[in-house]
Design an enzyme around this catalytic site. Structure first.
Site, PDB file in Angstrom:
ATOM      1  N   LYS A 118     -42.129 -18.488 -27.063  1.00 27.99           N
ATOM      2  CA  LYS A 118     -41.392 -17.442 -28.286  1.00 27.99           C
ATOM      3  C   LYS A 118     -39.914 -18.179 -28.506  1.00 27.99           C
ATOM      4  CE  LYS A 118     -40.642 -13.331 -28.409  1.00 27.99           C
ATOM      5  NZ  LYS A 118     -39.601 -13.693 -30.238  1.00 27.99           N
ATOM      6  N   CYS A 126     -23.844 -14.862 -21.842  1.00 29.99           N
ATOM      7  CA  CYS A 126     -24.702 -13.892 -20.837  1.00 29.99           C
ATOM      8  C   CYS A 126     -23.679 -14.183 -19.618  1.00 29.99           C
ATOM      9  CB  CYS A 126     -26.260 -13.994 -20.237  1.00 29.99           C
ATOM     10  SG  CYS A 126     -26.242 -16.767 -19.205  1.00 29.99           S
TER      11      CYS A 126
HETATM   12  P1  NAD Z   1     -33.488  -9.605 -25.673  1.00 34.67           P
HETATM   13  O1  NAD Z   1     -34.194  -9.098 -23.834  1.00 34.67           O
HETATM   14  O2  NAD Z   1     -33.256  -8.901 -27.053  1.00 34.67           O
HETATM   15  O3  NAD Z   1     -34.937 -10.354 -26.639  1.00 34.67           O
HETATM   16  C1  NAD Z   1     -34.666 -11.601 -25.774  1.00 34.67           C
HETATM   17  C2  NAD Z   1     -36.807 -12.461 -26.040  1.00 34.67           C
HETATM   18  O4  NAD Z   1     -37.465 -10.951 -26.121  1.00 34.67           O
HETATM   19  C3  NAD Z   1     -36.573 -12.280 -27.244  1.00 34.67           C
HETATM   20  O5  NAD Z   1     -37.130 -13.278 -27.847  1.00 34.67           O
HETATM   21  C4  NAD Z   1     -37.370 -11.169 -28.252  1.00 34.67           C
HETATM   22  O6  NAD Z   1     -38.272 -11.314 -29.205  1.00 34.67           O
HETATM   23  C5  NAD Z   1     -37.823 -10.889 -27.272  1.00 34.67           C
HETATM   24  N1  NAD Z   1     -38.325  -9.610 -26.538  1.00 34.67           N
HETATM   25  C6  NAD Z   1     -37.369  -8.248 -27.207  1.00 34.67           C
HETATM   26  N2  NAD Z   1     -38.151  -6.994 -26.672  1.00 34.67           N
HETATM   27  C7  NAD Z   1     -39.356  -7.420 -26.034  1.00 34.67           C
HETATM   28  C8  NAD Z   1     -40.477  -7.020 -25.378  1.00 34.67           C
HETATM   29  N3  NAD Z   1     -40.330  -5.681 -25.678  1.00 34.67           N
HETATM   30  N4  NAD Z   1     -41.676  -8.036 -24.264  1.00 34.67           N
HETATM   31  C9  NAD Z   1     -41.727  -9.236 -24.764  1.00 34.67           C
HETATM   32  N5  NAD Z   1     -40.630 -10.113 -24.999  1.00 34.67           N
HETATM   33  C10 NAD Z   1     -39.298  -8.990 -26.052  1.00 34.67           C
HETATM   34  O7  NAD Z   1     -32.440 -10.531 -25.550  1.00 34.67           O
HETATM   35  P2  NAD Z   1     -31.414 -11.045 -26.447  1.00 34.67           P
HETATM   36  O8  NAD Z   1     -30.518  -9.875 -27.736  1.00 34.67           O
HETATM   37  O9  NAD Z   1     -32.186 -11.943 -27.222  1.00 34.67           O
HETATM   38  O10 NAD Z   1     -31.010 -11.852 -25.767  1.00 34.67           O
HETATM   39  C11 NAD Z   1     -29.271 -11.841 -25.232  1.00 34.67           C
HETATM   40  C12 NAD Z   1     -29.422 -11.177 -24.197  1.00 34.67           C
HETATM   41  O11 NAD Z   1     -29.777 -11.998 -22.802  1.00 34.67           O
HETATM   42  C13 NAD Z   1     -28.391 -10.691 -22.847  1.00 34.67           C
HETATM   43  O12 NAD Z   1     -28.363  -9.960 -21.934  1.00 34.67           O
HETATM   44  C14 NAD Z   1     -27.505 -12.086 -22.126  1.00 34.67           C
HETATM   45  O13 NAD Z   1     -26.840 -11.787 -21.361  1.00 34.67           O
HETATM   46  C15 NAD Z   1     -29.192 -13.128 -21.498  1.00 34.67           C
HETATM   47  N6  NAD Z   1     -28.873 -14.031 -21.611  1.00 34.67           N
HETATM   48  C16 NAD Z   1     -28.965 -14.393 -20.020  1.00 34.67           C
HETATM   49  C17 NAD Z   1     -29.191 -16.053 -19.629  1.00 34.67           C
HETATM   50  C18 NAD Z   1     -29.489 -16.082 -18.540  1.00 34.67           C
HETATM   51  O14 NAD Z   1     -29.599 -17.515 -18.291  1.00 34.67           O
HETATM   52  N7  NAD Z   1     -29.255 -15.297 -17.585  1.00 34.67           N
HETATM   53  C19 NAD Z   1     -28.914 -16.571 -20.844  1.00 34.67           C
HETATM   54  C20 NAD Z   1     -28.792 -16.179 -21.599  1.00 34.67           C
HETATM   55  C21 NAD Z   1     -28.676 -14.852 -23.021  1.00 34.67           C
END
Ligand code: NAD
Length: 492
Positions: free
Chosen positions: A179, A288
């Site tokens: 997803k 991230c």
């Molecule tokens: P997010 O947590 O808002 O969303 C990530 C994914 O989760 C999306 O597909 C979203 O639709 C889904 N999602 C949202 N709410 C959900 C829920 N309640 N249950 C299940 N799925 C849900 O994150 P984002 O804003 O898309 O991305 C940014 C974040 O990702 C930052 O915090 C960043 O640090 C982190 N990140 C981490 C890494 C790593 O490797 N550690 C890499 C890239 C990004």
């Protein structure tokens, strides 16, 4: 600023079939605010179908019978097809995420192809071991796939995150429901096309789009899903963990960060300034592992800040599709709002805005200036909370001990960097920092061969390298008794 493709309605992939839905949502180009695509808004029924397809593909059909060598060839072909379609992937990524095309070409697309090629070489090297056991007996282990894996990914590296998830999962023989994030689903759907073209059997990879809070949560709690792999915010990761606990799913999490980038007085200043810029402004700071806390030793603080601001001023912000652009648009309006709010918070907290701090209003999309806060203390909110934008906090430190203390004074532990010409100091600090990655005299190196993941609240598990195979396999212990006689426990 023109978009590269006309608005198109995209389909999802479930059980080898492409399907459309009347319920859709728009995908926006954040650099122009134009709608560049529409994708299905999947619901729980669609999730059920995708999970069922992945289950059937895992238990029966061609996938479980396929030899490891053939699986490897398929993965390699996916890598090759990404390369053949590189320009389309790069443009789609830039027009949905807002990142500069030179980055999507050189980093996102190239590394995604590499990722499939890398894991192609591992399919036939996954094996168990024989274990010396006491007495006349023999134990060996089998390393088996986990099963049906739900993979939920963020919007900051949409294609690369899809590759980091799908490639090792397929390598180990799992089946997948991916997803993508709702604002950047197009390259994941293009990847699904490429995966189908490569000949991956039906149901092995399913890609569905829809709201995270609805279908993401449903996937994370679905009884027929064996494992959930998530990349995103730490707060969402916590929810995923809770959701997955109902059926004791295996969970791996790649979460947020507030990575310390430490510059010692004996560093090569040119290299360090350059690395610090790359550490925070690459991908508009929406990384991230961004070096968002920049610790500079007090003796060189003023000189460093002067050079750092001078170079930041020259960063070319603009059209992501222009090859000369070094910083593109933020990924969404809400991201622009969040970054602006943090700049206000920083000013209220008493940090000095040394450069930037404003949305760029003469460009049509969600552009923000490279922003530098100086005189920041590590306890301020701007130093402790993930801003996820082009905002860096420059913090002074006294000596090595102070640098290590401040660097570790965070709930996160994803990455870090050390700039020094003293080899022993570099290794000492590398050991002392509580983070999954330490870069020495470099930043943002993320080759597929090296482990990546978080200490503390930055995650659970390690992606990439051989380590990712731990996430997608489980060990079965087989015990063989070699005695001719019965065990004799009940010979009375
Ligand atoms: P997010 O947590 O808002 O969303 C990530 C994914 O989760 C999306 O597909 C979203 O639709 C889904 N999602 C949202 N709410 C959900 C829920 N309640 N249950 C299940 N799925 C849900 O994150 P984002 O804003 O898309 O991305 C940014 C974040 O990702 C930052 O915090 C960043 O640090 C982190 N990140 C981490 C890494 C790593 O490797 N550690 C890499 C890239 C990004």
């Amino acid at each position: 600023m023109a978009t590269a493709v006309a608005t198109k309605t995209y389909k999802n992939l479930i059980d080898g079939e492409w399907f459309e839905k009347n319920e859709q949502f728009d995908v926006e180009n954040p650099a122009t605010r134009e709608i560049v695509g529409r994708v299905p808004r999947c619901d729980r029924k669609d999730v059920d179908r995708a999970v069922k397809a992945a289950r059937v593909a895992f238990e029966s059909g061609k996938w479980p019978k396929m030899s490891a060598g053939d699986r490897g060839r398929l993965l390699y072909k996916i890598g090759q097809l990404i390369r053949e379609n590189a320009e389309e992937f790069a443009r789609l990524e830039s027009i949905t995420n807002g990142k500069p095309i030179r980055e999507t070409r050189l980093a996102d697309v190239a590394l995604a192809a590499d990722c499939f090629e890398y894991y192609a070489g591992y399919t036939n090297k996954i094996h168990g071991e024989t274990v010396p056991t006491p007495g006349n007996s023999f134990n060996y282990t089998l390393r088996e796939p986990v099963g049906v894996v739900a993979q939920i990914i963020p919007w900051n590296f949409p294609l690369l995150m899809a590759a980091w998830k799908i490639a090792p999962a397929l390598c180990a023989g799992n089946t997948v429901i991916l997803k993508p994030a709702s604002i950047t689903p197009l390259t994941a759907l293009k990847l699904a096309e490429v995966i189908t073209e490569a000949g991956v059997p039906r149901g092995v990879v399913n890609v569905i789009t829809g709201p995270g809070a609805e279908i993401g949560e449903y996937l994370a709690s679905h009884p027929e899903v064996d494992k959930v792999a998530f990349t995103g915010e730490t707060v969402t990761g916590r929810l995923i963990m809770q959701m997955a606990s109902g059926t004791m799913k295996k969970v791996s999490l790649e979460l947020g960060g507030k990575s310390p980038n430490i510059v010692f007085a004996d560093a090569d200043l040119n290299k360090a300034v350059d690395g610090a810029l790359f550490g925070i402004f690459f991908n508009q700071g929406q990384v991230c592992c961004a070096g968002s806390r920049l610790f500079v030793e007090e003796g060189i603080y003023d000189e460093f800040v002067k050079r750092f601001v001078e170079k930041a001023r020259k960063i070319r912000v603009g059209d992501p599709l222009d090859e000369n652009t070094q910083m593109g648009a933020l990924a969404s309006e809400s991201q622009l709002r969040k970054v602006s709010e943090f700049v206000e918070i920083g000013q209220r907290e008493g940090a000095t805005l040394a450069y930037g701090g404003n949305p760029i209003t003469n460009l049509p999309g969600y552009f923000f200036e490279p922003t530098i806060f100086t005189n920041v203390t590590n306890t301020m909110r701007i130093a402790q909370e993930e801003i996820f934008g082009p905002v860096v906090c420059v913090i002074k430190f006294k000596d090595e001990k102070d640098a290590i203390f401040q660097a570790n004074d965070t709930i996160y532990g994803l990455a870090s960097a050390v700039w020094t010409q003293d080899l022993t100091k570099a290794h000492r600090v590398a050991r002392a920092i509580k983070a999954g990655t330490v870069w020495v005299n470099t930043y943002n190196q993320l080759p597929n061969e090296a482990a990546f993941g978080g200490y503390k609240q930055s995650g659970v598990g390690r992606e990439l390298g051989v380590h990712a195979l731990e996430l997608y396999t489980q060990v079965k212990s087989v015990f063989v008794d070699l005695n001719e006689k019965p065990m004799g426990w009940y010979d009375n």
